[in-house]
Design a protein around this motif. Sequence first.
Motif, PDB file in Angstrom:
ATOM      1  N   LEU A 272      -2.804  15.311  20.442  1.00  0.00           N
ATOM      2  CA  LEU A 272      -4.060  15.559  21.150  1.00  0.00           C
ATOM      3  C   LEU A 272      -5.276  15.005  20.411  1.00  0.00           C
ATOM      4  O   LEU A 272      -6.357  14.883  20.997  1.00  0.00           O
ATOM      5  CB  LEU A 272      -4.259  17.067  21.355  1.00  0.00           C
ATOM      6  N   GLN A 273      -5.117  14.667  19.141  1.00  0.00           N
ATOM      7  CA  GLN A 273      -6.232  14.146  18.365  1.00  0.00           C
ATOM      8  C   GLN A 273      -6.832  12.927  19.057  1.00  0.00           C
ATOM      9  O   GLN A 273      -6.123  12.021  19.485  1.00  0.00           O
ATOM     10  CB  GLN A 273      -5.768  13.757  16.951  1.00  0.00           C
ATOM     11  N   GLY A 274      -8.160  12.914  19.169  1.00  0.00           N
ATOM     12  CA  GLY A 274      -8.835  11.764  19.751  1.00  0.00           C
ATOM     13  C   GLY A 274      -8.937  11.788  21.260  1.00  0.00           C
ATOM     14  O   GLY A 274      -9.505  10.866  21.850  1.00  0.00           O
ATOM     15  N   THR A 275      -8.404  12.820  21.907  1.00  0.00           N
ATOM     16  CA  THR A 275      -8.515  12.931  23.362  1.00  0.00           C
ATOM     17  C   THR A 275      -9.643  13.907  23.712  1.00  0.00           C
ATOM     18  O   THR A 275     -10.249  14.524  22.833  1.00  0.00           O
ATOM     19  CB  THR A 275      -7.200  13.433  23.985  1.00  0.00           C
ATOM     20  N   PHE A 276      -9.890  14.052  25.011  1.00  0.00           N
ATOM     21  CA  PHE A 276     -10.909  15.010  25.457  1.00  0.00           C
ATOM     22  C   PHE A 276     -10.406  16.443  25.390  1.00  0.00           C
ATOM     23  O   PHE A 276     -11.168  17.388  25.641  1.00  0.00           O
ATOM     24  CB  PHE A 276     -11.364  14.691  26.886  1.00  0.00           C
ATOM     25  N   LEU A 277      -9.138  16.623  25.018  1.00  0.00           N
ATOM     26  CA  LEU A 277      -8.562  17.957  24.891  1.00  0.00           C
ATOM     27  C   LEU A 277      -8.376  18.244  23.401  1.00  0.00           C
ATOM     28  O   LEU A 277      -7.521  17.655  22.739  1.00  0.00           O
ATOM     29  CB  LEU A 277      -7.233  18.015  25.634  1.00  0.00           C
ATOM     30  N   ARG A 278      -9.214  19.124  22.877  1.00  0.00           N
ATOM     31  CA  ARG A 278      -9.190  19.393  21.442  1.00  0.00           C
ATOM     32  C   ARG A 278      -7.964  20.205  21.054  1.00  0.00           C
ATOM     33  O   ARG A 278      -7.617  21.183  21.731  1.00  0.00           O
ATOM     34  CB  ARG A 278     -10.430  20.182  21.045  1.00  0.00           C
ATOM     35  N   PRO A 279      -7.316  19.876  19.938  1.00  0.00           N
ATOM     36  CA  PRO A 279      -6.247  20.745  19.432  1.00  0.00           C
ATOM     37  C   PRO A 279      -6.780  22.140  19.144  1.00  0.00           C
ATOM     38  O   PRO A 279      -7.983  22.332  18.933  1.00  0.00           O
ATOM     39  CB  PRO A 279      -5.801  20.046  18.137  1.00  0.00           C
ATOM     40  N   MET A 280      -5.900  23.111  19.137  1.00  0.00           N
ATOM     41  CA  MET A 280      -6.317  24.468  18.795  1.00  0.00           C
ATOM     42  C   MET A 280      -6.858  24.502  17.371  1.00  0.00           C
ATOM     43  O   MET A 280      -6.284  23.888  16.469  1.00  0.00           O
ATOM     44  CB  MET A 280      -5.136  25.431  18.943  1.00  0.00           C
ATOM     45  N   ALA A 281      -7.963  25.195  17.180  1.00  0.00           N
ATOM     46  CA  ALA A 281      -8.573  25.300  15.853  1.00  0.00           C
ATOM     47  C   ALA A 281      -7.652  26.080  14.916  1.00  0.00           C
ATOM     48  O   ALA A 281      -6.850  26.918  15.350  1.00  0.00           O
ATOM     49  CB  ALA A 281      -9.916  25.997  15.958  1.00  0.00           C
ATOM     50  N   ARG A 282      -7.785  25.779  13.630  1.00  0.00           N
ATOM     51  CA  ARG A 282      -6.972  26.482  12.639  1.00  0.00           C
ATOM     52  C   ARG A 282      -7.744  26.590  11.335  1.00  0.00           C
ATOM     53  O   ARG A 282      -8.106  25.586  10.731  1.00  0.00           O
ATOM     54  CB  ARG A 282      -5.644  25.757  12.420  1.00  0.00           C
ATOM     55  N   ARG A 283      -8.007  27.805  10.896  1.00  0.00           N
ATOM     56  CA  ARG A 283      -8.745  28.042   9.660  1.00  0.00           C
ATOM     57  C   ARG A 283      -7.855  27.776   8.445  1.00  0.00           C
ATOM     58  O   ARG A 283      -6.626  27.903   8.508  1.00  0.00           O
ATOM     59  CB  ARG A 283      -9.239  29.485   9.613  1.00  0.00           C
ATOM     60  N   ASP A 284      -8.504  27.489   7.318  1.00  0.00           N
ATOM     61  CA  ASP A 284      -7.764  27.187   6.093  1.00  0.00           C
ATOM     62  C   ASP A 284      -6.934  28.371   5.614  1.00  0.00           C
ATOM     63  O   ASP A 284      -5.910  28.190   4.950  1.00  0.00           O
ATOM     64  CB  ASP A 284      -8.732  26.770   4.981  1.00  0.00           C
ATOM     65  N   TYR A 285      -7.354  29.598   5.921  1.00  0.00           N
ATOM     66  CA  TYR A 285      -6.619  30.764   5.449  1.00  0.00           C
ATOM     67  C   TYR A 285      -5.338  31.036   6.236  1.00  0.00           C
ATOM     68  O   TYR A 285      -4.547  31.894   5.863  1.00  0.00           O
ATOM     69  CB  TYR A 285      -7.505  32.009   5.443  1.00  0.00           C
ATOM     70  N   VAL A 286      -5.122  30.306   7.328  1.00  0.00           N
ATOM     71  CA  VAL A 286      -3.927  30.529   8.153  1.00  0.00           C
ATOM     72  C   VAL A 286      -2.760  29.755   7.555  1.00  0.00           C
ATOM     73  O   VAL A 286      -2.761  28.517   7.544  1.00  0.00           O
ATOM     74  CB  VAL A 286      -4.161  30.103   9.613  1.00  0.00           C
ATOM     75  N   THR A 287      -1.771  30.475   7.056  1.00  0.00           N
ATOM     76  CA  THR A 287      -0.595  29.816   6.490  1.00  0.00           C
ATOM     77  C   THR A 287       0.561  29.752   7.475  1.00  0.00           C
ATOM     78  O   THR A 287       1.530  29.035   7.247  1.00  0.00           O
ATOM     79  CB  THR A 287      -0.147  30.513   5.194  1.00  0.00           C
ATOM     80  N   SER A 288       0.479  30.486   8.574  1.00  0.00           N
ATOM     81  CA  SER A 288       1.457  30.365   9.661  1.00  0.00           C
ATOM     82  C   SER A 288       0.840  30.933  10.927  1.00  0.00           C
ATOM     83  O   SER A 288       0.188  31.980  10.895  1.00  0.00           O
ATOM     84  CB  SER A 288       2.746  31.116   9.348  1.00  0.00           C
ATOM     85  N   MET A 289       1.058  30.234  12.050  1.00  0.00           N
ATOM     86  CA  MET A 289       0.627  30.742  13.348  1.00  0.00           C
ATOM     87  C   MET A 289       1.687  31.661  13.956  1.00  0.00           C
ATOM     88  O   MET A 289       1.519  32.156  15.068  1.00  0.00           O
ATOM     89  CB  MET A 289       0.345  29.578  14.292  1.00  0.00           C
ATOM     90  N   GLY A 290       2.793  31.846  13.241  1.00  0.00           N
ATOM     91  CA  GLY A 290       3.814  32.768  13.710  1.00  0.00           C
ATOM     92  C   GLY A 290       4.273  32.453  15.108  1.00  0.00           C
ATOM     93  O   GLY A 290       4.767  31.359  15.392  1.00  0.00           O
ATOM     94  N   ALA A 291       4.072  33.390  16.024  1.00  0.00           N
ATOM     95  CA  ALA A 291       4.610  33.266  17.374  1.00  0.00           C
ATOM     96  C   ALA A 291       3.849  32.262  18.245  1.00  0.00           C
ATOM     97  O   ALA A 291       4.347  31.878  19.291  1.00  0.00           O
ATOM     98  CB  ALA A 291       4.587  34.627  18.066  1.00  0.00           C
ATOM     99  N   TRP A 292       2.630  31.836  17.852  1.00  0.00           N
ATOM    100  CA  TRP A 292       1.820  30.959  18.709  1.00  0.00           C
ATOM    101  C   TRP A 292       1.846  31.492  20.139  1.00  0.00           C
ATOM    102  O   TRP A 292       2.262  30.794  21.073  1.00  0.00           O
ATOM    103  CB  TRP A 292       2.363  29.554  18.736  1.00  0.00           C
ATOM    104  N   TYR A 293       1.407  32.700  20.361  1.00  0.00           N
ATOM    105  CA  TYR A 293       1.503  33.280  21.704  1.00  0.00           C
ATOM    106  C   TYR A 293       0.511  32.583  22.638  1.00  0.00           C
ATOM    107  O   TYR A 293      -0.616  33.022  22.828  1.00  0.00           O
ATOM    108  CB  TYR A 293       1.243  34.781  21.667  1.00  0.00           C
ATOM    109  N   GLY A 294       0.954  31.480  23.191  1.00  0.00           N
ATOM    110  CA  GLY A 294       0.114  30.683  24.066  1.00  0.00           C
ATOM    111  C   GLY A 294      -0.360  29.437  23.360  1.00  0.00           C
ATOM    112  O   GLY A 294      -0.763  29.453  22.201  1.00  0.00           O
TER     113      GLY A 294
END
Length: 392
Positions: A272-294
């Motif tokens: 998705l990088q470079g498109t009009f649809l931004r990737p989901m944001a992710r803070r530096d403190y996040v070491t795993s998104m786990g279930a990525w519920y959505g």
Amino acid sequence: MEKYRWPPYIPEMGDLVKDYIDQGKPLSIPDESGIIHELECDFAKLHHRKYALAVSSGTMALYSAYFALGLSEEDEVICTAFSYHATAAPLLHFGVKIVFCDVEPDTGNIDTAQIEQLITPKTRAIVTNDQWGHPCDKERVLELCRRHGLRYVEDCSHAHFAQYGGRYVGTFGDVACWSLQGRKLLSGGEGGILLTDDQDLYERAVLLGHNLKRPAQSVKNEIYRPLDRTGYGLKLRMHPLAALMIDHELKNYCFSWIESRARTLEYFQSQLQGTFLRPMARRDYVTSMGAWYGFMPRLDPAYKVDREHFIRWMNDQQLQISIPKSRPIPDYALFAPDRFPIGHFTKHPVGTYLNAQSYYAQIVNIPTFTFEEYDQIDRYIERIHEYERLFL
């Protein structure tokens, strides 16, 4: 257009359930035993917490947590303005004044920079969620709770085994709650679970929704002994077959699903990088998104994309994409002060939350691909580029 479904088919689950029934194991468990106790122990151990309580839903886990805190009409609770409505709805049944806090414009999580200005002498607790699996800023919330003498309730229903700084969500608050319903990473069809290290909170939660033998076994405080058969009169128990399914997934599939989902959605993010649809944001403190519920990327406002038009066009290309169903919590009629009363309680004005509104207006709902469906993802990316060529 074939709809992407979760949970996945588990071939042995039917036999597992049948064997449980054929062996005459209990279909109602009124005490601290059996498969429900096993699930509670397994979940608590993974999170290094002392007490676990399985209940009928994530909503009832939150209801139990708020009851355990002893909240009343005199109290205020600060709550994120964007989540599934059940993060806040149980508070209405205690007459609590819900003080909504606006969210970060890119993650949808509570904006911790705005919390302190909302704290008053009546504030008793802060409740957060971890939107779509992205942990909120746990350390900042904890620091505020310690400084102001507040309790912290974590709604982890989106974030099974997500990690903040290498530590699982649900291990920071005074009490933490998870949903285990059909669309969650761990699912028994319906179900929820509560974790805490506080014995009194645990015992009050047990007494709220459990009766017969469980209170007599789980509750040690002599003050509550007169309630050892009735509890507080409600029944919020989890069904044993739900516990059976959840515990089987936890022991055999959960962490491989998390690893596979991470690989798959990180690939989607990169494309998705470079498109009009931004990737989901992710803070530096996040070491795993786990279930990525959505999987909820955001439309870049610089492109001025008409969300409804984009979604219709993608659906015409036989690609599943939609407007998310969860809106900012204050938008729901349930929370309006002059409508749908609950008992004698007064509902309080909720206000407008600009970041929550703009965040909701930008996100789109794409299937949470899990099993390295790279060909399918590539189809989305091709059509996104095509839409850009045709309309932008």
